[in-house]
Write an enzyme that holds these catalytic residues in place. Structure first.
Site, PDB file in Angstrom:
ATOM      1  N   ARG B  58     -35.270  42.281 -23.773  1.00 25.12           N
ATOM      2  CA  ARG B  58     -34.807  43.669 -23.639  1.00 25.12           C
ATOM      3  C   ARG B  58     -35.618  44.621 -24.518  1.00 25.12           C
ATOM      4  NH1 ARG B  58     -29.601  43.896 -22.135  1.00 25.12           N
ATOM      5  NH2 ARG B  58     -29.450  41.823 -23.023  1.00 25.12           N
ATOM      6  N   THR B  59     -35.764  44.281 -25.781  1.00 22.42           N
ATOM      7  CA  THR B  59     -36.479  45.159 -26.707  1.00 22.42           C
ATOM      8  C   THR B  59     -37.948  45.284 -26.313  1.00 22.42           C
ATOM      9  OG1 THR B  59     -34.978  44.461 -28.454  1.00 22.42           O
ATOM     10  CG2 THR B  59     -36.982  45.536 -29.153  1.00 22.42           C
ATOM     11  N   LYS B  87     -51.294  27.908 -35.922  1.00 27.65           N
ATOM     12  CA  LYS B  87     -52.317  27.247 -36.740  1.00 27.65           C
ATOM     13  C   LYS B  87     -52.057  27.503 -38.218  1.00 27.65           C
ATOM     14  CE  LYS B  87     -55.688  27.987 -33.084  1.00 27.65           C
ATOM     15  NZ  LYS B  87     -56.563  29.070 -32.621  1.00 27.65           N
ATOM     16  N   ARG B 108     -41.508  42.048 -34.020  1.00 32.52           N
ATOM     17  CA  ARG B 108     -40.247  41.316 -34.026  1.00 32.52           C
ATOM     18  C   ARG B 108     -40.510  39.994 -34.729  1.00 32.52           C
ATOM     19  NH1 ARG B 108     -35.116  42.051 -31.570  1.00 32.52           N
ATOM     20  NH2 ARG B 108     -34.128  40.064 -31.259  1.00 32.52           N
ATOM     21  N   HIS B 136     -32.909  46.662 -37.397  1.00 29.81           N
ATOM     22  CA  HIS B 136     -33.364  46.837 -36.023  1.00 29.81           C
ATOM     23  C   HIS B 136     -33.182  48.327 -35.696  1.00 29.81           C
ATOM     24  CE1 HIS B 136     -34.427  46.092 -32.023  1.00 29.81           C
ATOM     25  NE2 HIS B 136     -33.467  45.295 -31.614  1.00 29.81           N
TER      26      HIS B 136
END
Lengths: 151, 310
Positions: B58-59, B87, B108, B136
């Site tokens: 969604r974001t 890595k 995120r 957020h």
């Protein structure tokens, strides 16, 4: 006549005016206990005109690094650090609590980005000096037990 | 040049009342572009990196849609798999690499404080799209926009926050911002999932009163906004206890019978059983609109930060 409980030292550091009961925490900050190579004298619950009661720590043949002094300032901002050279006070340092504690505390939040392998130093913002309250710059959490998280 | 240009948006706390109002007003102007009625090339030639260390469809899609609607381009990854992160590359190094490819970075990350770390390693603006249980801010702006758009103002509004108020990061940021904006807050949760004292202290510092309640019936009549969040099963050691608690915070038609006509019911979605499906058909339900509002709000933020002037 006043009895001298703790004798003067020739060279080293005297941390005076520690609030009564905090001497052992100062020893923890200085890492004393593991591999000490010089004499350490601790006086606890000593009468003090200014403070009522105080603790004193004397470490022979050792001068403290700036970072160690900053750590002491975090738990005992009223303390004084005297550098002794040849029985004389060569320097007298008053502690000041910095606005930020950089690289001296570990964040208690295991999921904080400052606790993983990243090229940063832990940073805490001092939100209040009395009582001392610090907040992690990264995850914004308040550190509850400050002494237990000294690096 | 706006005061916003080039700025990081890491936490809702970084934004003043005036900043928030500017984002909301700009978002409203973006709506015709967000629905495709008007076209804009305001961010033509600009590149946004969306780097997602954990999936959040969604974001991510709302950021991509926002950038595309303003004529800009997006690059990035939607999970850490198959990238140099696997890595063992540090976030600091990844950010320094991504900085060279784009004009702004949306991050995120599963760990708290990741966005602030990222911002320390780049001159480019960083937008926090969720860092672990931390902040957020674009979700909060989207929620604030929905309240403002539906109710016309924040001051004096009775906002009831319901559900897991202890661990739910969206309700922490929202409560913080609503206190700044002068809303009256009521916190409804099971006793074990109450709002942290730190947030309550902040509300008090703003000179606002708040209510704490454990049942919905007693507060719904006065409410202007009912903000519902999910109570997660894993917070309860006993599944039966969970069923009992979750059931008592369910929004059903019966509960809304005595509600104000203008009451809006919000939810950050996805919902499970917190809101009965027949509530969807009432005028109270705004949660799908709230989800859509993520696009104009993110358009506004990108436009202000990248200086598009749409």
């Amino acid at each position: 006549m006043r009895e001298l409980r703790v004798t003067p030292i020739k060279n080293g550091t005297v941390i005076d005016h520690i609030p009564a009961g905090l001497a052992l925490k100062v020893l923890k900050i200085l890492g004393i206990g593991d591999s000490v190579t010089s004499t350490v004298t601790v006086a606890m619950h000593v009468p003090s005109q200014a403070m009522g009661w105080k603790d004193i720590v004397k470490v022979e043949d050792r001068e403290l690094a700036a970072r160690e002094i900053d750590k002491i300032a975090l738990i005992a901002p009223s303390a004084t650090v005297n550098v002794i050279r040849n029985y004389n006070v060569a320097e007298k340092r008053h502690l000041t609590l910095p606005d930020r504690a950089i690289g001296i505390l570990r964040c208690a939040n295991p999921n904080c980005i400052s606790n993983v392998r990243e090229p940063i130093e832990s940073t805490f913002v001092v939100r209040s000096k009395n009582p001392l309250r610090v907040v992690c710059k990264y995850c914004d959490r308040e550190l509850e037990d400050i002494v237990a998280h000294i690096l | 040049m706006s005061a916003f240009q080039g700025r990081d948006v890491l936490s809702i706390r970084d934004l003043s009342r005036a900043d928030i109002q500017l984002v909301l007003r700009t978002a409203r102007k973006m709506v015709p572009i967000a629905v495709g009625e008007k076209r804009s090339r305001a961010l033509e030639g600009k590149i946004l990196s969306t780097i997602f260390y954990e999936p959040s469809t969604r974001t991510r899609l709302s950021f991509e849609s926002a950038m595309a609607r303003l004529g800009g381009r997006v690059l990035g990854f939607s999970s850490a798999e198959g990238t140099s992160v696997q890595k063992g590359e540090t976030l600091a190094d990844t950010i320094r690499m991504v900085e060279a490819y784009s004009d702004a970075i949306v991050l995120r990350h599963p760990q708290e404080g990741a966005a602030r770390l990222a911002a320390d390693f780049t001159e480019k603006p960083v937008i926090n799209a969720g860092d672990g249980a931390g902040q957020h801010p674009t979700q909060t702006l989207q929620d604030l926009y929905t309240i403002w758009d539906e109710r016309g103002s924040f001051e004096g509004q009775n906002v009831v926050l319901v559900g897991d108020l202890k661990y739910g990061r969206t309700v922490h940021s929202l409560a913080y911002a609503l206190a700044e904006l002068g809303s009256h807050l009521t916190f409804v949760s099971p006793p074990t999932l109450e709002m942290p004292t730190e947030i309550l202290e902040h509300v008090k510092e703003r000179g606002l009163s708040f209510r704490i309640a454990h049942g919905l019936e007693e507060v719904v009549r006065d409410a202007d906004v009912l903000y519902v969040t999910r109570i997660q099963k894993e917070r309860f050691p006993d599944p039966q206890e969970y069923e009992k608690v979750a059931g008592s915070y369910r929004i059903e038609m019966d509960l809304l019978r005595d509600a104000k006509r203008g009451l809006i019911v919000m939810h950050p979605l996805p919902r499970v059983t917190e809101i009965a499906p027949d509530v969807d058909r009432t005028k109270h339900a705004v949660y799908f609109k709230q989800a859509f509002n993520g696009v104009p709000v993110r358009m506004a933020l990108l436009d202000l930060i990248l200086g598009g002037g749409a």
